[in-house]
Motif scaffolding. Sequence first.
Motif, PDB file in Angstrom:
ATOM      1  N   THR A  27      47.186  53.233  78.644  1.00 29.53           N
ATOM      2  CA  THR A  27      48.411  53.969  78.985  1.00 29.53           C
ATOM      3  C   THR A  27      48.335  55.383  78.435  1.00 29.53           C
ATOM      4  O   THR A  27      47.928  55.568  77.292  1.00 29.53           O
ATOM      5  N   ASN A  38      63.008  59.770  80.766  1.00 29.82           N
ATOM      6  CA  ASN A  38      62.933  58.364  81.164  1.00 29.82           C
ATOM      7  C   ASN A  38      61.508  58.068  81.606  1.00 29.82           C
ATOM      8  O   ASN A  38      60.971  58.769  82.469  1.00 29.82           O
ATOM      9  N   PHE A  39      60.934  57.024  81.032  1.00 32.41           N
ATOM     10  CA  PHE A  39      59.590  56.600  81.419  1.00 32.41           C
ATOM     11  C   PHE A  39      59.742  55.518  82.472  1.00 32.41           C
ATOM     12  O   PHE A  39      60.446  54.528  82.268  1.00 32.41           O
ATOM     13  N   THR A  77      61.363  53.403  76.940  1.00 29.60           N
ATOM     14  CA  THR A  77      61.917  53.615  78.279  1.00 29.60           C
ATOM     15  C   THR A  77      62.690  54.927  78.337  1.00 29.60           C
ATOM     16  O   THR A  77      62.805  55.515  79.396  1.00 29.60           O
ATOM     17  N   LYS A 136      53.741  53.037  84.539  1.00 28.89           N
ATOM     18  CA  LYS A 136      52.536  53.297  83.768  1.00 28.89           C
ATOM     19  C   LYS A 136      51.672  54.319  84.520  1.00 28.89           C
ATOM     20  O   LYS A 136      51.329  54.103  85.687  1.00 28.89           O
ATOM     21  N   ASP A 176      59.187  59.294  68.382  1.00 32.87           N
ATOM     22  CA  ASP A 176      58.725  58.140  69.151  1.00 32.87           C
ATOM     23  C   ASP A 176      58.008  57.138  68.251  1.00 32.87           C
ATOM     24  O   ASP A 176      58.252  55.926  68.322  1.00 32.87           O
ATOM     25  N   MET A 233      53.337  62.923  77.624  1.00 27.31           N
ATOM     26  CA  MET A 233      54.245  63.227  78.740  1.00 27.31           C
ATOM     27  C   MET A 233      55.415  64.099  78.288  1.00 27.31           C
ATOM     28  O   MET A 233      55.865  64.986  79.018  1.00 27.31           O
ATOM     29  N   GLY A 256      53.313  58.340  75.455  1.00 31.83           N
ATOM     30  CA  GLY A 256      54.595  58.983  75.720  1.00 31.83           C
ATOM     31  C   GLY A 256      54.645  60.419  75.229  1.00 31.83           C
ATOM     32  O   GLY A 256      55.078  61.316  75.964  1.00 31.83           O
ATOM     33  N   ALA A 301      57.461  59.486  85.182  1.00 33.31           N
ATOM     34  CA  ALA A 301      58.511  59.834  84.223  1.00 33.31           C
ATOM     35  C   ALA A 301      59.380  60.935  84.823  1.00 33.31           C
ATOM     36  O   ALA A 301      58.961  61.644  85.750  1.00 33.31           O
TER      37      ALA A 301
END
Lengths: 141, 141, 141, 141
Positions: free
Chosen positions: D52, D88-89, C83, D92, C63, D58, D55, D129
Motif C-alpha cells: 500500500t 478521505n482514503f 479512512t 488502495k 497518522d 498521499m 497515507g 483519495a
Amino acid sequence: MTEHRPSHAELNAFLKAEFPQNRCTLEEVDETDGSVVVAHPVGESELRPGGTVSGPVMMTLADVALYLAILARIGIVPLAVTTNLSINFLRKPRADRRIMARCRLMKLGKTLAVGEVWIFSEGEDEPVAHATGTYAIPRER
Amino acid sequence: MTEHRPSHAELNAFLKAEFPQNRCTLEEVDETDGSVVVAHPVGESELRPGGTVSGPVMMTLADVALYLAILARIGIVPLAVTTNLSINFLRKPRADRRIMARCRLMKLGKTLAVGEVWIFSEGEDEPVAHATGTYAIPRER
Amino acid sequence: MTEHRPSHAELNAFLKAEFPQNRCTLEEVDETDGSVVVAHPVGESELRPGGTVSGPVMMTLADVALYLAILARIGIVPLAVTTNLSINFLRKPRADRRIMARCRLMKLGKTLAVGEVWIFSEGEDEPVAHATGTYAIPRER
Amino acid sequence: MTEHRPSHAELNAFLKAEFPQNRCTLEEVDETDGSVVVAHPVGESELRPGGTVSGPVMMTLADVALYLAILARIGIVPLAVTTNLSINFLRKPRADRRIMARCRLMKLGKTLAVGEVWIFSEGEDEPVAHATGTYAIPRER
C-alpha cells in the motif's frame, strides 16, 4: 481586539436575537480557560425514529458553541462566520436528556479562531460527538 | 446488498417519515452516476440577521443529501448513520433563493459510504459550500 | 478483540518494520487512559525555508500516533487503515525541537476507531496542530 | 493580488527550493480552470508492507497540489500556510504506478483559499483519495 468581554446574559440575549430559530442556551462561561457550555433541549423535534438525536441538531449545537466561545473572548462581533466545521459522531445520544456542548478555543488569532467541541448527553461521561471548527473574524471591528 | 433501488417518490416519503422536522425535498436522482439533488427552502426560519442562510441549515441539507444518495443506491436502510461530516463554507448564499445540494458518492463499500456535496443558491453557478461525509452502513440488512 | 496488549518495545519494533521510512518513535503509553506519545525529530529534512516544520511531517506524525494508539489497545493488527484524517495547523512549530504528538482514542468500536491528536514542539505548552482521524479495523482477526 | 502568473517551470523550480525533500513534480497547469496536476513517484520509500502507498505520502501530495494550485493563481507567495487539511482514503492505490493529484480551487479569497484534490493511481479511473484544504494567504504581498 475589543477589550470588553460580554456577560453571560449579554451573550444569551445576542444568541436569541441572532439565531431566533434555534433553541440553544448558554449555560456556563469558564473564566479561567474561556470555555463555554451550551445546551440544546431534546424533544420530539430533535429525535429521529428510533430515538436518536438527529445529526443536524448536534451540528447546530457545535456551531453555536464555537460562536459563543469566540464572542465570549472577543466581544459581540456579529460578522464572524464559520469557514469550516468537521464533526465525528461517536455514540448514540440519549433520547431523554438534553445535549450539552463544551467548547474551548485552541487558537484565537487576528483573522481566524479555531475551537474544539465535545458533545455529551447531560449527566453522561462518554462523549456522543466531537467537532472542530474555524471561524473567520472580520478584520475591522 | 439489496438490489431494489427505491423510486424518487419512495425516497421522498421515507424522508418525510424519518426526518419529519426537516424541510428538505429530493428533487432529482441521476440514474447514470447515482447523484441526487436535494433542495431546502429559504425563508425567515433559515436566515440570520443580515440575510445569511444559517450554517446549520446548510449542514442539514448536506447530511440529508448524503443520506439520500446512499439510500438511492442501496435501498432504504434506516439504520445507516453519519460518522463524519466536514463542511467548508465558501460564499454567502442568497436570501431569496432555495439552496440546492448535489451529492455524489465517491465510495460505496460494504460498511462505509463516502460522498461529496456541493451546495448552491438555486440558479447560481458559484458554490456556497462543499461538504464531504461518511456514513456507516449496518452489516446485516 | 485480542486481549494481548503489546508492550512498548513490541510497538516500536512493529513501527520500524511497518513504516521503515518514517522516523517516528513511540515515547510513552499511558496505561490509565490508553493515550500514547509519539515523537518525530526535526532537522534539515523536516524544515522548509524559513524554519517551519513542514505540514506533511506533522500529518505523518498524527497518522502514526493514531495508529499506535489503536494498536496499543487492540494488539498489533497490520491491516487497520486510515479512512479519514483532518488536521488544523495552529502555530508555527520551533525549528530546534522535536515535535511530539499525544493521541487519545475517543471511540474504539468493532469496526471503527476515532482518535484525537495534539501536536506540540517538545517542552512547549501551546499546541502547534490538532488532528482527528478514523481508522477502519478489519473484521476478522 | 499579484497579476503575474508563474510559468510551469517557475513553479517546479520553486517547489524544488521550498520543499527540497519531497519528490512531487508539477505535471500540468490547466489555464482554463486553474487546476493543476501533481505527481509523486511510488517506490520502496512510499510503500508499506503489503504494497500500500502510505497515507502520509498521499497527504503530502494533497498538500503540495493545493499549494501549487494557489501559487499558479496568485503568484509565488512563499508565506502561504496550510490551516486545515481533511482527507478521505477511498481505495488502495496500486504499488506499481505513480500517484497523481488533480487540484482545483473552490474559492480564492483575499485571506483564504480553499481547494479540492482528487488522487488517482496513474492511468486509473477510480480515485484512491479525496482531500479538501484551506490555505491562509498573507495579507501584504
